[in-house]
Enzyme design. Structure first.
Site, PDB file in Angstrom:
ATOM      1  N   ARG A   1       0.811  -1.215   0.000  1.00 44.24           N
ATOM      2  CA  ARG A   1       0.000   0.000   0.000  1.00 44.24           C
ATOM      3  C   ARG A   1       0.847   1.269   0.000  1.00 44.24           C
ATOM      4  NH1 ARG A   1      -2.060  -3.759  -1.182  1.00 44.24           N
ATOM      5  NH2 ARG A   1      -3.961  -4.730  -0.433  1.00 44.24           N
TER       6      ARG A   1
ATOM      7  N   CYS B   1     -10.734   0.068   3.387  1.00 43.89           N
ATOM      8  CA  CYS B   1     -10.035  -0.290   4.620  1.00 43.89           C
ATOM      9  C   CYS B   1      -9.396   0.944   5.248  1.00 43.89           C
ATOM     10  CB  CYS B   1      -8.964  -1.343   4.349  1.00 43.89           C
ATOM     11  SG  CYS B   1      -9.623  -2.990   4.027  1.00 43.89           S
TER      12      CYS B   1
ATOM     13  N   GLU C   1      -4.279   3.138   6.242  1.00 45.43           N
ATOM     14  CA  GLU C   1      -4.301   2.906   4.805  1.00 45.43           C
ATOM     15  C   GLU C   1      -5.052   4.045   4.125  1.00 45.43           C
ATOM     16  OE1 GLU C   1      -6.024  -0.382   1.626  1.00 45.43           O
ATOM     17  OE2 GLU C   1      -5.109  -1.068   3.496  1.00 45.43           O
TER      18      GLU C   1
END
Length: 300
Positions: free
Chosen positions: A173, A225, A295
């Site tokens: 990520r 998320c 995130e």
């Protein structure tokens, strides 16, 4: 073609979490070459650039923001080269190019129709190609960075140019450009896919979409998320164990379906969202000794 400049939009109207104050301006790039005039336009408005595509994976504060929203026309997708596989496998390596503003689901579906394999794991991820690159988006064992061969980038110092894998670092990520501090913009991306059966690729895409719909609140006003999964841990499972599934505060809640998804119930605020996030981090740290990393991108 000249840049198009419009009044700044409210991010609450342009993000999937439906939060955020007003930007100072919106600058629309009809083609990557329009980026040559971007620095002057940003200086004119005395603000920093912020690329906004689908508006997913963002939590914007509710006050006015000193940003100029940069919007990219879709561009592509197109096949730019085909090569025979050199590792003994049948089929071909197919290189495709897509504009940073192209919606990722459109690219996935286009590839499936043509029988181009590699993007199946990205099925169901909302956002644009540029956003997928910048976040190294991924799921089901596949990340965007694994597929990239070239990226067309713009930043205020170096301007517009293509860069290759030796010039970036793609991690979980995260996507960093060597020697270049943010903000930078992804205007185009080239990826290496492989020729396959259209039926097989479509079946894999559909299976991944079904898995997401069964376990994630895909129709809710969510940013996706909230936290990354720490190595060896599932954030969703930890939050579930701590009772955060369905936990609400000030119109925001962690989804009753998946505890790592933050949802705006219709009257939420960024202040409430950040407070709920802080409570979750504190609880996980106290019980599991794990420091959760965001995130979702917070825009201030």
């Amino acid at each position: 073609m000249a840049l198009k400049v419009a009044p700044g939009p409210k991010l609450s109207e342009r993000t999937t979490l439906r939060l955020g104050g007003r930007a100072r301006a919106e600058i629309v790039l009809a083609s990557p070459e329009d980026a040559h005039g971007l620095a002057d336009e940003l200086a004119r408005h005395d603000c920093r650039p912020f690329v906004l595509g689908w508006g997913s994976n963002l939590l914007a504060v509710d006050t006015d923001l000193d940003i100029a929203v940069v919007s990219l026309e879709a561009g592509g997708p197109e096949i730019v080269e085909q090569q025979a596989c050199c590792d003994g496998r049948s089929g071909e390596k197919v290189f495709v190019r897509a504009g940073g503003g192209l919606m990722l689901p459109k690219l996935v579906n286009w590839a499936a129709k043509l029988g181009l394999s590699g993007l199946e794991g990205l099925a169901g991820i909302p956002g644009t190609v540029g956003g997928a690159v910048a976040m190294n988006a991924g799921s089901y064992g596949r990340e965007t960075g694994e597929l990239l061969t070239r990226v067309r980038l713009w930043d205020a110092k170096e301007g517009l140019r293509w860069i290759g894998p030796a010039q970036w670092s793609a991690r979980y990520r995260s996507f960093a450009v060597d020697g270049v501090a943010p903000p930078w913009l992804v205007l185009e991306a080239e990826m290496a896919l492989e020729s396959a059966s259209p039926e097989a690729v479509r079946a894999a895409v559909d299976a991944n979409l079904a898995r997401k719909k069964a376990s994630q609140p895909v129709s809710a006003a969510t940013c996706g998320c909230v936290f990354k999964n720490p190595e060896g841990h599932s954030t969703g499972k930890m939050l579930d164990e701590l009772g955060f599934k369905g936990k609400s505060l000030g119109g925001m809640c962690f989804s009753p379906m998946h505890a790592n998804f933050l949802v705006n119930e219709g009257r939420g605020t960024a202040k409430a969202a950040l407070e709920l996030i802080a409570k979750a981090r504190e609880a996980v740290k106290g019980r599991f000794g794990v420091e959760l990393e965001l995130e979702v991108r917070v825009v201030r």
